[in-house]
Scaffold this motif. Structure first.
Motif, short mmCIF file in Angstrom:
data_model
loop_
_atom_site.label_atom_id
_atom_site.label_comp_id
_atom_site.label_asym_id
_atom_site.label_seq_id
_atom_site.Cartn_x
_atom_site.Cartn_y
_atom_site.Cartn_z
N UNK A 40 -105.17 -18.51 -14.67
CA UNK A 40 -104.12 -19.24 -13.94
C UNK A 40 -104.53 -19.60 -12.51
N UNK B 254 -85.67 -26.93 -19.16
CA UNK B 254 -85.22 -27.47 -17.88
C UNK B 254 -84.01 -26.71 -17.36
N UNK C 7 -85.17 -23.14 -16.18
CA UNK C 7 -85.87 -23.18 -14.89
C UNK C 7 -84.86 -23.39 -13.75
N UNK D 283 -85.05 -19.02 -14.36
CA UNK D 283 -85.99 -18.49 -15.35
C UNK D 283 -87.41 -18.91 -15.04
N UNK D 284 -88.36 -18.29 -15.72
CA UNK D 284 -89.76 -18.60 -15.48
C UNK D 284 -90.29 -17.76 -14.34
N UNK D 285 -91.36 -18.15 -13.62
CA UNK D 285 -92.01 -19.45 -13.74
C UNK D 285 -93.01 -19.56 -14.89
N UNK E 191 -94.71 -31.14 -23.40
CA UNK E 191 -93.69 -30.14 -23.06
C UNK E 191 -93.52 -30.09 -21.55
N UNK E 192 -92.42 -29.52 -21.11
CA UNK E 192 -92.26 -29.27 -19.67
C UNK E 192 -93.19 -28.12 -19.30
N UNK E 193 -93.98 -28.32 -18.26
CA UNK E 193 -94.89 -27.25 -17.86
C UNK E 193 -94.68 -26.88 -16.39
N UNK E 194 -94.95 -25.63 -16.12
CA UNK E 194 -95.04 -25.15 -14.74
C UNK E 194 -96.52 -24.84 -14.49
N UNK E 195 -96.91 -24.45 -13.29
CA UNK E 195 -98.32 -24.12 -13.08
C UNK E 195 -98.80 -22.93 -13.93
N UNK E 196 -97.87 -22.21 -14.54
CA UNK E 196 -98.26 -21.05 -15.36
C UNK E 196 -97.81 -21.25 -16.80
N UNK F 192 -104.06 -29.80 -19.46
CA UNK F 192 -102.64 -29.68 -19.10
C UNK F 192 -102.18 -28.25 -18.91
N UNK G 67 -102.97 -23.67 -19.91
CA UNK G 67 -103.87 -22.61 -20.33
C UNK G 67 -103.77 -22.45 -21.85
#
Lengths: 405, 161
Positions: free
Chosen positions: A57, A275, A278, A282-284, A304-309, A334, A336
């Motif tokens: 990450x 969405x 988040x 929730x998340x990240x 898909x919706x992605x976060x940096x993790x 995009x 991991x």
């Protein structure tokens, strides 16, 4: 005599039915059965394991790629506890997972989750057995499409532990972690597969038919589950500050549904859920768990919706493991990757097979731009052969280095 | 410059000060957004969202007419400010999913959901955005900036230290 025997049998049955399951080790004694995390050897292992876990990450590479066998009740059974200990006593579950992870040099976190979350709020009866997780038994609450009109969307206040078994079990796990193994604490929210959950409310075969005949009813149920689950994620994040979210498409796969239907009844509702969750805190971290065959629908999951993790995990391509090189090509820029070794082969005494398959998958995916983890196609089975777990770890040590050499 | 007043409440001024940004800078951002229509408009709430890339951060300002319903608008009040350190690098993809309430002021079209590559300390990762399908101008929402992006920044700083 016959009447008397029958009476005795009935009495024993009723006694067993009413007797609640007792944990193998009483919960107040549980911490004393495990080695303290204050030991220097644990701290040393944990520090290294944390760096390795974080490496995909943050682009700071450690010694090797991690192996995540998605261990659940196998951790309890291998360590002398039971399947029911895992699901009914989440305190035992997390301590066993933590110990198992250190034993095999896996992830530096403990976890607790299961599939049929929040269904009890919809009137479903769930029970565990000696070999199965929480499964649905008895009547399904949604019997006809009109019932879908009445399905509830639960707010956060409806999902507190005193009103919701799912929250109670998960929070017991996280509170136990916080008190006893805080260095390995991982609050999680398992959305599981919204499609599978909806199917459990209706009956799987019937729900699959409804996707063609009663699509509006299907969407109403899926909307409600996404709403409720997002509130569940938010509630847990409120308490613990964050929660890693596992989002799955399990029953909604290429063997069961055409891709168009996977999109309409799984993918779109997952986007809605993610969405909302988040926005609720929730998340990240997001973990997309696509169990089963996704040979025809995998391209849509690029969006898909992605976060940096964000981790993408696809189990199968037809009957084979999803190829690591295809996973890298489609998703590597995009998110991991979690490339897989065949979970159903983990029970066999064929360590060479697991080692070779792990090696092959690692060589195909290890240099993915946003990192790579090796895992099993789904939860590692209850009767996983520990020799196979070791074989996969060995493959990570031998071939799980980053780069193309 | 458009002749409008921009009111900066005390708590917003304090929040700006923590980021090392003056209230005047914030006002200037609003003037520019109004002049160039470089903003998103929420057609339900009447709020506006504008952004400015500064030296170390991207600053977002959410503002609304001080007296809602009056035309022309003569004064705006700042409702929120937030920021992120990750640099917006490139738009990776959009999904034609309606983000019902937010519209691009310049193109007068509804935004869609975008996924943007962000870069910080040499590390590139994606985050969701509100994106204009026409000009592709993209905005990170407050909850995304406050959590996934902020956590990423913190982790990258820690790991790269």
């Amino acid at each position: 005599m016959l009447i008397q025997n029958s009476y005795i049998r009935e009495s024993i049955f009723l006694f067993r039915k009413n007797m609640s399951y007792q944990p193998t080790v009483p919960i107040d004694k549980l911490p004393s059965h495990f080695i303290s995390h204050d030991t220097e050897s644990h701290k040393k292992w944990h520090t290294g394991s944390v760096t390795r876990f974080a490496s995909p990450f943050v682009d700071v590479f450690k010694d090797r790629i991690d192996f995540d066998p998605i261990v659940m009740a196998h951790a309890t059974t291998l360590l002398g506890f039971t399947n029911r200990d895992f699901y009914e006593y989440p305190e035992i579950a997390v301590h066993c997972v933590a110990y198992f992870n250190e034993l095999f040099d896996l992830l530096p976190v403990a976890h607790f989750f299961y599939s049929n979350v929040f269904l009890e709020k919809y009137g479903v009866k769930l029970q565990t057995t000696n070999t199965l997780p929480w499964i649905v038994v008895g009547d399904r609450p949604i019997k006809n499409p009109e019932d879908a009109d009445k399905i509830q969307k639960f707010e956060k206040e409806d999902l507190t532990p005193d009103k919701c078994k799912t929250t109670e079990l998960h929070w017991r796990a996280f509170d136990y972690e916080k008190a006893n193994i805080p260095d390995m604490m991982l609050p999680m929210h398992n959305v599981f597969c919204l499609f599978s959950m909806a199917a459990e409310l209706v009956g799987p075969e019937k729900f699959i038919i409804w996707t063609r005949k009663e699509p509006k009813a299907c969407h109403k149920i899926l909307d409600a589950l996404a709403y409720t689950s997002a509130n569940g994620a938010s509630l847990t994040a409120d308490r613990y500050g964050f929660d890693m979210m596992v989002i799955g498409s399990v029953l909604a796969n290429s063997t069961v549904l055409p891709p168009k239907y996977v999109k309409e009844f799984s993918f779109d509702h997952q986007r809605d859920f993610v969405r909302r969750a988040l926005a609720g805190g929730g998340g990240p971290q997001l973990w997309y768990h696509l169990c089963g065959d996704h040979s025809r629908d995998y391209p849509m999951w690029r969006d898909v919706i992605t976060t940096p993790f964000t981790v993408i995990h696809i189990g199968y391509y037809g009957d084979d493991v999803f190829p690591g090189d295809l996973l890298k090509k489609e998703f590597g820029n995009r998110m991991t990757l979690l490339t897989t070794v065949d979970g159903k082969r983990m029970i066999e005494p064929n360590f060479s097979f697991i080692y070779e398959q792990s090696k092959s998958q690692l060589l195909k995916a290890r240099d993915s731009p946003r990192g790579c983890i090796l895992g099993t196609t789904c939860e590692t089975p209850l009767i996983t052969n520990p020799g196979c777990t070791l074989a996969a770890v060995k493959a990570c040590k031998d071939y799980g280095t980053y780069g193309t050499w | 410059m458009v002749m409008i007043d921009v009111l900066v409440p005390k708590e917003i001024e304090n929040a700006l000060a923590q980021k090392g940004i003056s209230a005047d800078m914030c006002k200037k951002l609003v003037y520019e957004a109004e002049e160039k229509k470089a903003k998103l408009i929420n057609k339900v709430t009447g709020e506006n969202l504008a952004k400015k890339i500064m030296d170390n951060i991207t600053l977002y300002v959410m503002y609304a007419p001080a007296a809602p319903g009056t035309h022309p608008v003569t004064a705006y009040v700042i409702k929120k400010v937030y920021s992120h350190k990750m640099r917006m690098k490139n738009l990776v993809y959009t999904v034609p999913e309606e983000v019902k309430d937010w519209w691009c002021a310049k193109d007068d079209v509804q935004t869609v959901r975008g996924q943007f590559d962000l870069e910080y300390m040499g590390i590139v990762r994606m985050a969701p955005t509100l994106t204009c399908p026409k000009c592709q101008e993209s905005y990170i929402e407050e909850d995304i900036a406050a959590k996934p992006v902020a956590v990423a920044e913190m982790l990258f700083e820690k790991k790269r230290a």
